[in-house]
Design a protein around this motif. Structure first.
Motif: not given
Length: 112
Positions: A12-19, A72-82, A84-91
């Protein structure tokens, strides 16, 4: 079982750093000029860190209560995924999303 729970909290901590990294990467890739790249590349992770520390951190005096905490947690993780997706890194986006969902499910099951 306790080892698995500790690993899940570490993940979980690593995921937060990934964001933080994802928002920085998005910012540096998105900006149309050097100033905007710099501003977004540093500003987006700082904005995320302030939001997380203010409203989601366990010891924050302004920590939200359920269901707002989860939303809010879900929104922040979804925003981070978006981002990343917007940079073309689908996988990488799919991998990040799946790891987050598995981690969140285990956190709910284990009441972490």
């Amino acid at each position: 079982m306790e080892i698995l729970k500790s690993i899940n909290l570490g993940l979980r901590f690593l995921l937060e750093l990934c964001i933080l990294v994802l928002f920085g990467y998005w910012g540096f890739k998105t900006g149309s000029n050097a100033f905007l790249k710099f501003l977004l590349g540093l500003g987006a992770p700082v904005l995320f860190a302030v939001a997380w520390g203010t409203f989601l951190a366990p010891k924050s005096p302004l920590r939200l209560h359920e269901p707002w905490l989860f939303l809010l947690e879900l929104a922040l993780f979804a925003l981070a995924a978006w981002a990343l997706y917007s940079t073309g890194k689908t996988d990488l986006t799919v991998t990040f999303g799946v790891i987050y969902l598995l981690n969140k499910i285990l956190m709910l099951i284990w009441r972490q």
